[in-house]
Design a protein around this motif. Structure first.
Motif, PDB file in Angstrom:
ATOM      1  N   ARG A 156       2.034   4.240  -3.505  1.00  0.00           N
ATOM      2  CA  ARG A 156       1.815   5.695  -3.401  1.00  0.00           C
ATOM      3  C   ARG A 156       2.875   6.456  -4.195  1.00  0.00           C
ATOM      4  NH1 ARG A 156      -2.633   7.378  -3.306  1.00  0.00           N
ATOM      5  NH2 ARG A 156      -1.479   9.302  -3.490  1.00  0.00           N
TER       6      ARG A 156
ATOM      7  N   ARG B 188      -5.219   5.745  -6.311  1.00  0.00           N
ATOM      8  CA  ARG B 188      -4.456   4.556  -6.714  1.00  0.00           C
ATOM      9  C   ARG B 188      -5.422   3.382  -6.821  1.00  0.00           C
ATOM     10  NH1 ARG B 188      -1.433   8.100  -7.136  1.00  0.00           N
ATOM     11  NH2 ARG B 188       0.764   8.261  -6.550  1.00  0.00           N
TER      12      ARG B 188
ATOM     13  N   ILE C 293      -3.737  14.562  -2.789  1.00  0.00           N
ATOM     14  CA  ILE C 293      -3.150  13.330  -3.312  1.00  0.00           C
ATOM     15  C   ILE C 293      -4.079  12.724  -4.384  1.00  0.00           C
ATOM     16  CG2 ILE C 293      -1.791  12.806  -1.233  1.00  0.00           C
ATOM     17  CD1 ILE C 293      -3.862  10.620  -0.620  1.00  0.00           C
TER      18      ILE C 293
ATOM     19  N   GLU D 137       0.849  -1.210   0.000  1.00  0.00           N
ATOM     20  CA  GLU D 137       0.000   0.000   0.000  1.00  0.00           C
ATOM     21  C   GLU D 137       0.880   1.254   0.000  1.00  0.00           C
ATOM     22  OE1 GLU D 137      -3.299   0.067  -0.131  1.00  0.00           O
ATOM     23  OE2 GLU D 137      -4.038  -1.815   0.713  1.00  0.00           O
ATOM     24  N   TYR D 138       1.970   1.204   0.743  1.00  0.00           N
ATOM     25  CA  TYR D 138       2.894   2.348   0.751  1.00  0.00           C
ATOM     26  C   TYR D 138       3.656   2.421  -0.569  1.00  0.00           C
ATOM     27  CZ  TYR D 138       2.237   3.368   5.712  1.00  0.00           C
ATOM     28  OH  TYR D 138       1.701   3.736   6.925  1.00  0.00           O
TER      29      TYR D 138
ATOM     30  N   ASN E  98       2.846   8.972   2.369  1.00  0.00           N
ATOM     31  CA  ASN E  98       1.409   9.176   2.143  1.00  0.00           C
ATOM     32  C   ASN E  98       1.013  10.636   1.965  1.00  0.00           C
ATOM     33  OD1 ASN E  98       0.762   6.513   2.019  1.00  0.00           O
ATOM     34  ND2 ASN E  98       0.227   6.320   4.192  1.00  0.00           N
TER      35      ASN E  98
END
Ligand SMILES: Cc1cc2nc3c(=O)[nH]c(=O)nc-3n(C[C@H](O)[C@H](O)[C@H](O)COP(=O)(O)O)c2cc1C
Length: 322
Positions: free
Chosen positions: A15, A313, A310, A11-12, A113
Motif C-alpha cells: 500500500r 495495487r 486510494i 498486503e500492507y 490502508n
C-alpha cells in the motif's frame, strides 16, 4: 510464520506510495521466515527516474509499511539492504518473534490502508507547532536530514522551480510518452499507474488527457497546476542526504513514517519531486533552504479539502517470485 500471515504483511507493505504507482518490488519468500526483496527492472522509469532515485525511495516506503505490519502481526522485521547493483538484490528481511507495537507505530500502522498521495490546492489551515516538533523528532537517529520549509516566500520559490522543472521535462517527447503510459482513466481496471481521479481529472477528460500528454506539450498547464498546489502549502517537508542508493532507501523509510504520521492526524501530504529530479534545480533548492546536503524527496503538507480515494495495487501473487 504462516504463509497467510506473511501474505497479510505484504498486503500492507504494497500500500506504500511508489513513483507513478509503478509498485516496482518483487518478493521471494524462503522458509516462511525470511524474505528477499528485489526490484523489477520492467518498472524502471527510463525518462523520469534515470538515476533510479525514486525507485529506491519507493522501496524504502514499502519497507517501512512492511516493518509496521510485521510488528502488528507480532514479528520484528530485521531489515538489511545493500550491497546493490550487481544482481538487483536490494533487501533481506528476517522475521523474528515477538515484538510489541509502540503507540506511535500502532498509529502509523492503522493509517497504512487510508494513506493517499493527495493532489490539489491546500487550504490555509496551518500545521500546529507541536506536530512539527514531533516530525523533527521522528528524524532523530536517521542519516537523512529532514528540513521543514515554512516561509511562504521559500515555498513559492520552490513552487516556481517545480513549474520550471516540468517545462523542461515535458519538452522531451520520450518523457511525455512514458508519462502518458502511467496515466489511466477514472474507470480503468489497470492495477498500476495513476488513475485520473487521483490526478483530480474530470470523468470525461480522464479518457483524453493521457493522449494529450503524449502528443502535445502540456508542460505549461501542468507546471502551473503544480505551482498552485505547492505555493498554497502551509509546509513543505524535505529530505536530503548523500546521493547514493542506501540513502535513497533510508529517505523512503523516513518519508513514509512522516507521511503516515501526518495522515493519521487527518492532514494530507502531496509529493513533488520535479525540481529534485530535473536538471540542476536541486542546487537552487539547496541555496533557498541553506542546505549543504542534496535534496532527495519533498512533499507538501496541510489540508487539501475534498475526497481522496486510494489507488489500486497489483494482487500480491503477481509480486511474489519463486
Ligand atoms: C519516489 C516518489 C516520487 C513521487 N513523485 C511524485 C510527483 O512528483 N508528483 C506527484 O503528483 N506524485 C508523486 N508521487 C506519488 C505517486 O504518484 C503515488 O504515490 C502513486 O500514484 C500511488 O498513489 P498513492 O500514494 O495515493 O497510493 C511520488 C511517489 C514516490 C514514492
Amino acid at each position: 510464520m504462516e504463509t497467510a500471515t506473511l501474505r497479510s504483511i505484504l498486503e500492507y507493505a504494497v500500500r506504500a506510495p511508489s513513483t507513478h504507482n509503478t509498485q516496482p518490488w518483487l518478493f521471494k519468500i524462503s522458509e516462511g521466515k525470511e524474505l528477499e526483496i528485489f526490484y523489477d527492472p520492467q518498472y524502471v522509469l527510463k525518462q523520469a527516474d534515470k538515476e533510479l532515485r525514486d525507485l529506491h525511495i519507493s522501496i524504502g516506503c514499502m519497507l517501512e509499511n512492511l516493518r509496521l505490519a510485521s510488528m502488528h502481526f507480532g514479528y520484528n522485521a530485521e531489515i538489511s539492504f545493500g550491497p546493490f547493483s550487481e544482481n538487483f538484490k536490494k533487501a533481506h528481511v528476517v522475521f523474528v518473534q515477538k515484538s510489541l507495537l509502540s503507540d506511535l507505530d500502532k498509529r502509523l500502522f492503522e493509517t497504512i490502508n487510508k494513506r493517499v498521495n493527495a493532489r490539489g490546492v491546500f487550504s490555509p489551515i496551518a500545521i500546529p507547532d507541536i506536530v512539527k516538533k514531533q516530525i523533527i523528532e521522528m528524524s532523530s537517529g536517521s542519516k537523512i536530514k529532514l528540513t521543514l520549509i515554512e516561509s511562504k516566500e521559500d515555498i513559492k520559490k520552490i513552487g516556481m522551480l517545480t513549474e520550471q522543472s516540468m517545462h523542461m521535462a515535458y519538452e522531451n517527447k520520450s518523457f511525455r510518452k512514458e508519462m502518458s503510459g502511467w496515466m489511466n482513466s477514472n474507470i480503468s481496471s489497470k492495477k498500476e499507474g495513476i488513475p485520473g481521479f487521483a490526478l483530480k481529472m474530470p470523468f470525461f477528460l480522464s479518457f483524453f488527457i493521457p493522449f494529450f500528454v503524449r502528443f502535445f506539450n502540456m508542460g505549461n498547464i501542468l507546471g502551473r497546476k503544480n505551482y498552485e498546489s505547492i505555493s498554497s502549502a502551509p509546509l513543505l517537508v524535505m529530505f536530503s542526504g548523500e546521493d547514493i542508493e542506501l540513502s535513497w532507501i533510508e529517505t523512503g523509510i523516513l518519508a513514509e513514517k512522516v507521511m503516515l504520521f501526518l495522515q493519521s492526524l487527518n492532514f494530507q501530504t502531496s509529493i513533488f519531486v520535479g525540481a529534485i529530479e530535473m536538471g540542476d534545480f536541486y542546487k537552487e533548492i539547496m541555496s533557498i533552504t541553506k542546505n549543504t546536503t542534496r535534496p532527495q524527496f519533498l512533499f507538501g503538507a496541510g489540508k487539501i479539502l475534498g475526497m481522496h480515494k486510494i489507488t489500486p495495487r497489483h494482487d500480491i501473487d503477481r509480486k511474489i517470485i519463486f
